[in-house]
Design a protein around this motif. Sequence first.
Motif, PDB file in Angstrom:
ATOM      1  N   MET A 101       0.822  -1.206   0.000  1.00  0.00           N
ATOM      2  CA  MET A 101       0.000   0.000   0.000  1.00  0.00           C
ATOM      3  C   MET A 101       0.861   1.264   0.000  1.00  0.00           C
ATOM      4  O   MET A 101       0.469   2.297  -0.559  1.00  0.00           O
ATOM      5  N   SER A 102       2.045   1.176   0.604  1.00  0.00           N
ATOM      6  CA  SER A 102       2.968   2.320   0.556  1.00  0.00           C
ATOM      7  C   SER A 102       3.448   2.566  -0.864  1.00  0.00           C
ATOM      8  O   SER A 102       3.642   3.714  -1.281  1.00  0.00           O
ATOM      9  N   LEU A 103       3.649   1.502  -1.619  1.00  0.00           N
ATOM     10  CA  LEU A 103       4.037   1.651  -3.026  1.00  0.00           C
ATOM     11  C   LEU A 103       2.923   2.317  -3.828  1.00  0.00           C
ATOM     12  O   LEU A 103       3.181   3.150  -4.704  1.00  0.00           O
ATOM     13  N   VAL A 104       1.682   1.942  -3.523  1.00  0.00           N
ATOM     14  CA  VAL A 104       0.548   2.592  -4.177  1.00  0.00           C
ATOM     15  C   VAL A 104       0.521   4.073  -3.818  1.00  0.00           C
ATOM     16  O   VAL A 104       0.325   4.949  -4.677  1.00  0.00           O
ATOM     17  N   GLY A 105       0.743   4.365  -2.526  1.00  0.00           N
ATOM     18  CA  GLY A 105       0.743   5.753  -2.080  1.00  0.00           C
ATOM     19  C   GLY A 105       1.847   6.570  -2.713  1.00  0.00           C
ATOM     20  O   GLY A 105       1.678   7.766  -2.987  1.00  0.00           O
ATOM     21  N   ALA A 106       2.999   5.953  -2.960  1.00  0.00           N
ATOM     22  CA  ALA A 106       4.112   6.685  -3.569  1.00  0.00           C
ATOM     23  C   ALA A 106       3.719   7.247  -4.931  1.00  0.00           C
ATOM     24  O   ALA A 106       4.217   8.317  -5.330  1.00  0.00           O
ATOM     25  N   PHE A 107       2.827   6.573  -5.621  1.00  0.00           N
ATOM     26  CA  PHE A 107       2.429   7.043  -6.953  1.00  0.00           C
ATOM     27  C   PHE A 107       1.768   8.410  -6.875  1.00  0.00           C
ATOM     28  O   PHE A 107       2.132   9.340  -7.610  1.00  0.00           O
ATOM     29  N   TYR A 108       0.756   8.564  -6.000  1.00  0.00           N
ATOM     30  CA  TYR A 108       0.049   9.846  -5.996  1.00  0.00           C
ATOM     31  C   TYR A 108       0.858  10.950  -5.320  1.00  0.00           C
ATOM     32  O   TYR A 108       0.659  12.132  -5.607  1.00  0.00           O
ATOM     33  N   TYR A 109       1.797  10.595  -4.444  1.00  0.00           N
ATOM     34  CA  TYR A 109       2.672  11.630  -3.884  1.00  0.00           C
ATOM     35  C   TYR A 109       3.651  12.130  -4.954  1.00  0.00           C
ATOM     36  O   TYR A 109       3.889  13.339  -5.082  1.00  0.00           O
ATOM     37  N   ILE A 110       4.232  11.215  -5.708  1.00  0.00           N
ATOM     38  CA  ILE A 110       5.181  11.604  -6.754  1.00  0.00           C
ATOM     39  C   ILE A 110       4.464  12.367  -7.870  1.00  0.00           C
ATOM     40  O   ILE A 110       5.052  13.250  -8.516  1.00  0.00           O
ATOM     41  N   ARG A 111       3.189  12.070  -8.077  1.00  0.00           N
ATOM     42  CA  ARG A 111       2.415  12.812  -9.072  1.00  0.00           C
ATOM     43  C   ARG A 111       2.348  14.302  -8.715  1.00  0.00           C
ATOM     44  O   ARG A 111       2.401  15.164  -9.594  1.00  0.00           O
ATOM     45  N   VAL A 112       2.259  14.601  -7.419  1.00  0.00           N
ATOM     46  CA  VAL A 112       2.246  15.997  -6.968  1.00  0.00           C
ATOM     47  C   VAL A 112       3.596  16.658  -7.250  1.00  0.00           C
ATOM     48  O   VAL A 112       3.667  17.804  -7.714  1.00  0.00           O
ATOM     49  N   VAL A 113       4.684  15.938  -6.967  1.00  0.00           N
ATOM     50  CA  VAL A 113       6.027  16.470  -7.232  1.00  0.00           C
ATOM     51  C   VAL A 113       6.223  16.714  -8.728  1.00  0.00           C
ATOM     52  O   VAL A 113       6.808  17.726  -9.139  1.00  0.00           O
ATOM     53  N   LYS A 114       5.717  15.794  -9.534  1.00  0.00           N
ATOM     54  CA  LYS A 114       5.814  15.958 -10.994  1.00  0.00           C
ATOM     55  C   LYS A 114       5.111  17.228 -11.443  1.00  0.00           C
ATOM     56  O   LYS A 114       5.625  17.981 -12.293  1.00  0.00           O
ATOM     57  N   ALA A 115       3.940  17.488 -10.889  1.00  0.00           N
ATOM     58  CA  ALA A 115       3.207  18.698 -11.264  1.00  0.00           C
ATOM     59  C   ALA A 115       3.996  19.957 -10.913  1.00  0.00           C
ATOM     60  O   ALA A 115       4.028  20.925 -11.687  1.00  0.00           O
ATOM     61  N   ALA A 116       4.656  19.947  -9.759  1.00  0.00           N
ATOM     62  CA  ALA A 116       5.390  21.132  -9.310  1.00  0.00           C
ATOM     63  C   ALA A 116       6.663  21.363 -10.110  1.00  0.00           C
ATOM     64  O   ALA A 116       7.074  22.514 -10.329  1.00  0.00           O
ATOM     65  N   TYR A 117       7.296  20.307 -10.579  1.00  0.00           N
ATOM     66  CA  TYR A 117       8.616  20.438 -11.204  1.00  0.00           C
ATOM     67  C   TYR A 117       8.600  20.327 -12.724  1.00  0.00           C
ATOM     68  O   TYR A 117       9.445  20.924 -13.393  1.00  0.00           O
TER      69      TYR A 117
END
Length: 513
Positions: A443-459
């Motif tokens: 589930m942490s791996l699943v969570g990493a996807f939507y957290y990294i999606r936020v970083v992608k949007a910012a950068y």
Amino acid sequence: MQNSFDFALALPEILLLILAAGVLIFDSFNKTEARHSTFALSQLSIVVVGLAVLWQWSQGLTGVSFSGLYVVDSLSHFLKLLSCVAVAVTLLYGRQYAEQREMVERGGELYSLTLMALLGQLLMISAGSLLMVFLGVELMSFALYALVAIRRENAQATEAAMKYFILGALSSGVLLYGMSMIYGATGHLDLKAIAAVINAGEAERLALIFGVVFVVAGLAFKLTAAPFHMWTPDVYQGAPTTVTLVIAAAPKLAALTVTLRLLVEALHGIALDWQPMLMFMAVLSLVVGNLTALVQTNFKRMLAYSTISHMGFVFLGLLSGVTAESAQADSLTGFIRQLIGQDVMMANYAYGSALFYGVVYVLTTLATFGLILVLSRKGFECENIADLKGLNRRHPMLALLLLLTMFSLAGIPPMAGFYAKLAVLQAVVGAGHVSLAVLAVLMSLVGAFYYIRVVKAAYFDEPETDVLDQPIQIGFAAKAVFAVNGLLIIILGILPGGLMDLSMRVIQESLRF
């Protein structure tokens, strides 16, 4: 040392009550729209209360007062101090947002109600009786209900307040009913007396188990754990972001403390009965929180479901303090484990890891919602993930802080969230729940996807509008606190030993199980 009326032990709460009333009276004569002086007086009040807690802790002032209703120990000192810091940082981050949306134009209720909510949290943290637990919960909850509805002209905030109030009242009734059944089964409201009756085998078992079910359900609501999470996304999204941060940070520390005192200290003798409940809620929180957050486009709503998943990790730590072997002292294995102190060490580590996780989560949440607050401006709410596009070009420091918080929430090293998850997983595996640890990792791996999606949007994503021309205004004090907040996320990930040792030490010194 027992003292029925030792007011020195309750000095922080007494001071806070007087100062909160003083802030309310002072604000009634304050006619300025910005309420700068009310804000300054509120922050000064929190500093005074924090210094009082720090003085008590440095002097080793502990004990029980008001006929067992009120307890002061290392755990209460530690979490009261953290609660004061969290509320002070919340008000600092949210000041500009509140002024721009005229939340303080008609009066400074935002500040006085936040102080009253903090008072309820301090009472919860020092609760030594079921009665004090309920009084603290209700004092905090009523202040939070009013805060959610503070923008009376905003239909979304009013709707969120109604949902929060109705479901909160229902959860309070469930909690109170469970407490009444525990009282009927043991004949006591005092937590230590309840533990003594249970350990002596004198409690009415059927009524006790039913009471525990209702109490755990009520606590799960305050900790936003599934399946009692229904209010969380709507309230997080609908409330003004300043109020969302008031709800999302410090109250989690108070609710976690109450959970530790009730389950670990008072009800540890029937741990094998409440452990499956926590196991069920931990699994459900991890699955529901992470999978639902995947499809969210609203940033505040995504963080709400993220909160649910993180509470799953907290519950994993709490349920790992007891195994079937350690609970059966009459068995040879249980006797040997108790003889060598293995059970106590394992339990201290498990409960310490849950406490460590809660502290790191609050630290990261402060920075995350603080970012949303400073990125919002008058007439514009930074609520959607798309609103973060191009942040690195607009303000590299805030983009870096966003990266740190998202990586910490995802559990990516060397952020503090990585060690927090690792500590909980070690406790879970040590208790023999390997399958739970595997599920948590997945589930942490699943969570990493939507957290990294936020970083992608910012950068990496280009903004959809001309937001690059919109300046981001941050005061010097807020900028300095942001810097400290980000540094702590890194430092506690690289050097977590100090906070982890402190978490285990306050558990060992304060809770008897």
